[in-house]
Motif scaffolding. Sequence first.
Motif, PDB file in Angstrom:
ATOM      1  N   THR A 164       5.236 -17.137  15.728  1.00 13.45           N
ATOM      2  CA  THR A 164       5.905 -16.135  16.568  1.00 13.45           C
ATOM      3  C   THR A 164       4.890 -15.100  17.016  1.00 13.45           C
ATOM      4  OG1 THR A 164       6.490 -14.663  14.738  1.00 13.45           O
ATOM      5  CG2 THR A 164       8.098 -16.365  15.304  1.00 13.45           C
ATOM      6  N   THR A 313       2.794 -14.052  13.659  1.00 16.39           N
ATOM      7  CA  THR A 313       3.071 -14.648  12.353  1.00 16.39           C
ATOM      8  C   THR A 313       2.805 -16.144  12.447  1.00 16.39           C
ATOM      9  OG1 THR A 313       4.745 -12.987  11.850  1.00 16.39           O
ATOM     10  CG2 THR A 313       4.871 -15.038  10.604  1.00 16.39           C
ATOM     11  N   GLU A 320       2.159 -18.481   4.864  1.00 19.62           N
ATOM     12  CA  GLU A 320       2.584 -17.646   5.988  1.00 19.62           C
ATOM     13  C   GLU A 320       1.894 -16.284   5.949  1.00 19.62           C
ATOM     14  OE1 GLU A 320       6.760 -17.332   7.748  1.00 19.62           O
ATOM     15  OE2 GLU A 320       6.524 -15.406   6.714  1.00 19.62           O
ATOM     16  N   THR A 322       1.028 -12.551   8.525  1.00 17.77           N
ATOM     17  CA  THR A 322       1.317 -11.802   9.755  1.00 17.77           C
ATOM     18  C   THR A 322       0.174 -10.832  10.031  1.00 17.77           C
ATOM     19  OG1 THR A 322       3.695 -11.946   9.378  1.00 17.77           O
ATOM     20  CG2 THR A 322       2.948 -10.231  10.882  1.00 17.77           C
ATOM     21  N   TYR A 324      -1.478  -7.855  12.870  1.00 21.08           N
ATOM     22  CA  TYR A 324      -1.223  -6.926  13.980  1.00 21.08           C
ATOM     23  C   TYR A 324      -2.579  -6.530  14.550  1.00 21.08           C
ATOM     24  CZ  TYR A 324       1.122  -2.907  16.339  1.00 21.08           C
ATOM     25  OH  TYR A 324       1.637  -2.015  17.245  1.00 21.08           O
ATOM     26  N   PRO A 398       6.578 -10.440   8.176  1.00 22.05           N
ATOM     27  CA  PRO A 398       6.808 -10.563   9.616  1.00 22.05           C
ATOM     28  C   PRO A 398       7.730  -9.440  10.107  1.00 22.05           C
ATOM     29  CG  PRO A 398       7.404 -12.610   8.468  1.00 22.05           C
ATOM     30  CD  PRO A 398       7.133 -11.576   7.421  1.00 22.05           C
TER      31      PRO A 398
END
Length: 401
Positions: A164, A313, A320, A322, A324, A398
């Motif tokens: 995503t 993510t 998994e 995530t 930024y 996420p």
Amino acid sequence: MSKVLVIGAGGVGSVAVHKMAMNADIFTDITLASRRVAKCDAIAESVKTRTGVTIKTAQVDADDIDATAALIAQVQPKLVVNLALPYQDLSIMEACLKTGVHYMDTANYEPRDEAKFEYHWQWAYQERFKQAGLMALLGSGFDPGVTSVFATYLKKHHLDTIETLDILDCNGGDHGQHFATNFNPEINIREVTAVARHWENGDWVETPPLSHKQTFDFDQVGPKNMYLMYHEEIESLKTHLPEIKRIRFWMTFGGAYLKHLEVLQNVGMTRIDPVMYEGKEIIPLQFLKAVLPEPSSLGVTTKGKTNIGDIATGKKDGVEKTFYILNVCDHEEAYAETGNQAVSYTTGVPAMIGAAMVLTGAWSGAGVFNMEQFDPDPFMDMLNTQGLPWQVKELDAPLAF
Ligand code: NDP
């Protein structure tokens, strides 16, 4: 010698040529052309004062393919940088093909009578640019532009796959006006009032304009309301990074901006179809543009910061994660450096960097390309050295929405 011809003397064109002049080792010869040569001359004077570099100026109507081709033939640049309006994209691409010159822009082609924000008109030029051995680099602004390079950077260095992707565009600046747009009002209002579309599980999901809101706490800006919107890089990212299951674009708007926009929309002032007025056809949105402050005039009073970035993510070694990645840009610092506020700055600097990628050969190829199709590293390096430093951080989880 790397000669460049820049078309369009608005806020973005102004920043781009200032930054090109500051990189005279790459841009050895700069010509700025636009519909009104007086605007080019004023920018040339500022470039001379701020950098000591003399740039050339010219008049051109870029809707006219032959006139644009004649100017290109006279200037003989290696690259044409289109910083006019999205309406001129195809005519300038045609002129580049006619004269055998590379092409670059910061916004997808738009027909005048319908707000679309789609790439297919420009992607249709793929074969012709390929056959001619020329490169057309599309969308080298911030968004589109840097946001796509951010995505490929995360994929190259931090994630094996992205599942995503959320692009968050926050302008925390205040220009002190009741209502004004930070870039061309016609394009800005067309974009904001369009149906919101995002990409999810192989399909477009549509929601009414500005109907989906989240509050987000932006670094160095604070909490802001941001709204789900359609933005053109979703179309190119889902094409070039097809493994991404969901791509969304969010932009912040203040209460006053939305209140004015709602009234303008309700009374018909944002229409883009012609209406008769005193025996003459006028487009209400074009008339509105004429009475609103010029975006390039906002720099003097604008305070605050922009914060634009990507939250991605995905999986790294099966786990998994995530990340930024973002840039924060200060309106007053941007104005002090180039005489333009941060929205023009955050577009004009990547336009200069995209042009540098083409001129130095760091990015090369024949055909029509979007930003995410190239190695992000040389572009990311220049962002750091040319006024748009970025930071990347790992988030604990996420996005919760
Ligand atoms: P402005 O309206 O300030 O400037 C556009 C310039 O193009 C003006 O100087 C205008 O001339 C000139 N122009 C318009 N039509 C023609 C024509 N037919 N021939 C020659 N010149 C023409 O816009 P901005 O500088 O704010 O934006 C420039 C571009 O950057 C736009 O395409 C915009 O969509 C894009 N953009 C991209 C962003 C991104 O992040 N990717 C963000 C912000 C903007 P005149 O002065 O006579 O009107």
